[in-house]
Design an enzyme around this catalytic site. Structure first.
Site, short mmCIF file in Angstrom:
data_model
loop_
_atom_site.label_atom_id
_atom_site.label_comp_id
_atom_site.label_asym_id
_atom_site.label_seq_id
_atom_site.Cartn_x
_atom_site.Cartn_y
_atom_site.Cartn_z
N LYS A 36 0.87 -1.23 0.15
CA LYS A 36 -0.10 0.18 0.11
C LYS A 36 0.92 1.35 0.04
O LYS A 36 0.70 2.18 -0.72
CB LYS A 36 -0.66 -0.07 1.39
CG LYS A 36 -2.16 -0.64 1.19
CD LYS A 36 -3.03 -0.42 2.39
CE LYS A 36 -2.25 -0.83 3.76
NZ LYS A 36 -2.50 -0.19 5.16
N ARG A 112 -11.68 1.27 8.38
CA ARG A 112 -11.11 -0.01 8.60
C ARG A 112 -12.18 -0.75 9.45
O ARG A 112 -12.20 -1.90 9.75
CB ARG A 112 -10.03 0.24 9.75
CG ARG A 112 -8.47 0.18 9.02
CD ARG A 112 -7.51 -0.66 9.47
NE ARG A 112 -6.25 -0.85 9.86
CZ ARG A 112 -5.21 -0.17 9.42
NH1 ARG A 112 -5.25 1.04 8.80
NH2 ARG A 112 -4.23 -0.53 9.88
N ARG A 147 10.85 -4.94 5.90
CA ARG A 147 10.18 -3.66 5.75
C ARG A 147 10.99 -2.66 6.52
O ARG A 147 11.39 -2.87 7.70
CB ARG A 147 8.96 -3.64 6.00
CG ARG A 147 8.35 -2.49 5.86
CD ARG A 147 6.91 -2.38 5.51
NE ARG A 147 6.18 -2.29 6.67
CZ ARG A 147 4.72 -2.31 6.67
NH1 ARG A 147 4.08 -2.31 5.44
NH2 ARG A 147 3.99 -2.56 7.93
P1 AMP Z 1 -1.05 0.75 9.49
O1 AMP Z 1 0.31 1.64 9.41
O2 AMP Z 1 -2.23 1.43 8.44
O3 AMP Z 1 -0.94 -0.49 9.65
O4 AMP Z 1 -1.75 1.30 11.03
C1 AMP Z 1 -1.06 1.06 12.26
C2 AMP Z 1 -1.87 1.23 13.38
O5 AMP Z 1 -2.48 2.46 13.26
C3 AMP Z 1 -2.77 0.15 13.41
O6 AMP Z 1 -2.33 -1.03 14.08
C4 AMP Z 1 -3.83 0.97 14.25
O7 AMP Z 1 -3.63 0.98 15.63
C5 AMP Z 1 -3.90 2.32 13.92
N1 AMP Z 1 -4.68 2.69 12.89
C6 AMP Z 1 -4.29 2.94 11.40
N2 AMP Z 1 -5.38 3.30 10.90
C7 AMP Z 1 -6.69 3.11 11.74
C8 AMP Z 1 -7.98 3.29 11.52
N3 AMP Z 1 -8.61 3.47 10.26
N4 AMP Z 1 -8.75 2.99 12.53
C9 AMP Z 1 -8.21 2.49 13.82
N5 AMP Z 1 -6.77 2.39 13.81
C10 AMP Z 1 -6.39 2.72 12.96
#
Ligand code: AMP
Length: 237
Positions: A36, A112, A147
């Site tokens: 992504k 999400r 990563r």
């Molecule tokens: P990511 O980098 O997208 O994997 O997000 C890392 C962390 O951010 C996730 O494990 C959640 O704790 C939080 N997070 C990111 N986007 C969301 C979202 N839309 N809703 C809730 N938590 C989020």
């Protein structure tokens, strides 16, 4: 921190042909390490959309020890979803700002949950395309260990498939604390549960792409569809 919410205000020069067409609004989804971040960077540069990654946004808030950061720290560290009420308003307000309205947006990591998808719809924030990058769990596990993230720009790399430029960037890249095998298994199963909750909202605009392919191939799969969408928007269909 740069690269968190990267606004690409349009200037009269240095447009790619795609950036001069009708602005597009995009959602991008995929399991952790599905690519992504890499695809978002390419799309941001090519289409000049405003890239908003909620994961990056929240990590920056934690680092800055802002009010939001202090509230979400515990969830982030334990790879738990942040409660909807903490993230929904932040995202909707950001998407309603002028640069997003003028240039289009690319939302990465949101929605999400069903509540988040409903909130977007209620705010009139409708994507032209929901880009779904599909990868199997075994692929994610292999990819995640390599990563690395540049803490200055927010750009993501992989030590084998997409190495950081040698020198300053290669020296400063770091591994995210939630990129461990144990946490990734949990994040993958959370992802599949979450995507089930939201995919029905976007059925008509969903583009499935095979994320196991090389990044240029993945980008081509996306570009064909986005070109079609832009042409239609241009014609006012
Ligand atoms: P990511 O980098 O997208 O994997 O997000 C890392 C962390 O951010 C996730 O494990 C959640 O704790 C939080 N997070 C990111 N986007 C969301 C979202 N839309 N809703 C809730 N938590 C989020």
């Amino acid at each position: 921190m740069g690269g968190i919410i990267s606004s690409n205000k349009k200037k009269s020069t240095d447009f790619s042909p795609e950036a001069t067409k009708a602005p597009i609004n995009l959602l991008i989804a995929g399991a952790p390490a599905a690519g992504k971040g890499t695809q978002s960077e390419i799309l941001r540069d090519k289409y000049r959309v405003v890239h908003i990654s909620t994961g990056e946004l929240l990590r920056a808030a934690v680092e800055a020890k802002s009010e939001l950061g202090l509230k979400v720290k515990h969830y982030m560290e334990n790879a738990l979803l942040v409660p909807d009420d903490l993230i929904i308003d932040v995202v909707c307000e950001r998407l309603n700002q002028q640069d997003c309205r003028e240039n289009g947006w690319l939302l990465d990591g949101f929605p999400r949950t069903e509540a988040q998808a409903k909130a977007l719809a209620k705010a009139g924030l409708v994507p032209d395309c929901f880009i779904m990058i599909n990868v199997p769990e075994s692929f994610v596990l292999e990819r995640i260990t390599g990563r690395r993230v540049d803490p200055v720009t927010g750009n993501t790399y992989h030590i084998k498939f997409n190495p950081p430029p040698e020198g300053e960037v290669a020296d400063r890249v770091i591994q995210r604390s939630d990129d461990t095998e144990e946490k990734i298994v949990k994040r993958y199963s959370d992802f599949t549960a979450n995507i089930d909750a939201i995919k029905s909202f976007y059925q008509e605009v969903t583009l499935h792409v095979d994320g196991t392919k090389h990044k240029e191939d993945v980008q081509s799969q996306i570009a064909v569809k986005l070109n079609e969408i832009q042409e239609k928007k241009q014609e006012g269909k």
